[in-house]
Scaffold this active site. Structure first.
Site, short mmCIF file in Angstrom:
data_model
loop_
_atom_site.label_atom_id
_atom_site.label_comp_id
_atom_site.label_asym_id
_atom_site.label_seq_id
_atom_site.Cartn_x
_atom_site.Cartn_y
_atom_site.Cartn_z
N ARG A 90 22.13 -0.56 -50.48
CA ARG A 90 21.63 -0.07 -49.20
C ARG A 90 21.61 -1.20 -48.16
NH1 ARG A 90 15.52 1.72 -49.22
NH2 ARG A 90 15.44 -0.53 -49.40
N ARG A 153 20.78 23.32 -42.14
CA ARG A 153 20.98 23.58 -43.58
C ARG A 153 19.84 24.46 -44.11
NH1 ARG A 153 22.99 17.41 -44.78
NH2 ARG A 153 25.20 17.87 -44.55
N HIS A 177 16.18 11.44 -42.58
CA HIS A 177 17.32 12.32 -42.84
C HIS A 177 17.43 12.61 -44.33
CE1 HIS A 177 21.05 14.20 -42.23
NE2 HIS A 177 21.86 13.17 -42.35
#
Ligand code: APR
Length: 309
Positions: A90, A153, A177
């Site tokens: 990350r 979604r 997110h």
């Protein structure tokens, strides 16, 4: 005078954003990518513009490697970045995209000093935070897209579950997110009726889980990240700005005390109009929602700590 939107990064999300924008006929579009990608943005732009006669839009679409062509854009969408590759930590992703975002924001802002910026590059909330710091722009003029996609979604899955039109479904999400999303089930409705009155808790939980993992589900199928719905989500935000709609949508915004948070970019409901973020709405959260909210804050702060100044 027609308005002008620049999309930086002519990859999957950038080109698809340009596609939806062209079809909406709301602005001329400039699609920019790095010189190493050679004439790819020119090719996509020309191809897209040639759909105009078929679909009935007069949008001019220009592909370029030169920021001079982006001059005086009303809105700049930033999709430039690298996706996370296998084996990449990350921290590696944050630092690579930090270099890209720093470069893009500096050049795009110099060409369009009055533009409103929408950042799409992941990790989203961290990249929005970085872009704000690099640009010095007020939070009204620079924010990120994540929640429109996450709530779309969520709405899709609710509509399919209940066999109703997606237009009848409103869904609210907060927070980071994807996995970091905070679904607001109490504020999610079908034709005005809260979904808690229409679906049993286990079905709602399953839909929330699928929504959270919605990005991963697509990567699994596609072997790359999603772009149709992300592009549509950005186009919706651009339209709200250009038409001064005062549309309430979730966006990643820099918080200054709202929801008890400071110095973080976090997904919250905002009112989008010609000035960009014209208001941040504060929903009342119950204890369960607050727990998810705090977890999301911690995850985002963890990612932010990989930024190197
Ligand atoms: N300036 C301009 N464009 C750049 C730069 C830069 N400095 N660096 C990279 N790009 C371009 C790449 O050349 C590529 O064409 O950004 C584009 C990214 O496109 P894709 O690799 O297809 O990635 P995409 O799926 O579009 O995702 C872009 O949006 O949703 C997020 O997680 C996603 O961070 C990712 C971003």
């Amino acid at each position: 005078m027609k308005t002008k939107v620049t999309v930086v990064g002519a990859g999957n999300v950038g080109a698809t954003t340009a596609h939806w924008l062209a079809a909406m006929n709301v602005a001329d579009v400039v699609l920019l990518d790095i010189p190493q990608m050679e004439k790819m943005p020119m090719g996509k732009a020309l191809d897209l513009m040639q759909a105009g006669p078929v679909f009935g839009f007069d949008t001019q679409v220009v592909g370029t490697n030169d920021y001079a062509d982006t001059k005086d854009s009303d809105v700049v969408v930033v999709t430039a970045g690298v996706p996370r590759k296998p084996g990449m930590t990350r921290e590696d992703l944050v630092q690579t995209n930090q270099r890209i975002i720093t470069d893009v924001i500096g050049r795009a802002l110099a060409a369009s000093p009055h533009a409103i910026f929408i950042v799409v590059t992941n990790p989203l909330d961290t990249m929005v935070y970085l872009a704000l710091k690099v640009s010095g722009l007020p939070r009204e003029r620079l924010f990120g897209q994540a929640g429109v996609l996450d709530s779309a979604r969520f709405r899709t899955f609710i509509a399919r579950e209940l066999d109703v039109s997606v237009e009848n479904v409103q869904a609210s999400v907060l927070g980071g997110h994807g996995d970091e999303m905070v679904p607001l089930v109490r504020y999610s409705t079908v034709a005005g009726v809260p979904i808690g009155e229409l679906l049993p808790p286990e079905r709602i939980n399953a839909i929330v889980e699928r929504t959270r993992k919605g990005g991963g589900e697509i990567v699994e199928l596609l072997k790359t990240s999603a772009y149709y719905a992300p592009g549509a989500a950005v186009a919706k935000m651009v339209e709200a700005i250009l038409k001064d709609k005062k549309l309430i949508l979730p966006a990643s915004a820099y918080l200054q005390g709202e929801y008890g948070l400071n110095d973080i970019c976090f997904g919250v409901p905002v009112k989008l109009g010609a000035k960009g973020i014209e208001q941040i709405l504060e929903y009342k959260l119950n204890a369960e929602e607050r727990t998810m909210f705090d977890k999301s804050v911690n995850l985002i702060r963890g990612t932010m700590s990989a930024l190197k100044y």
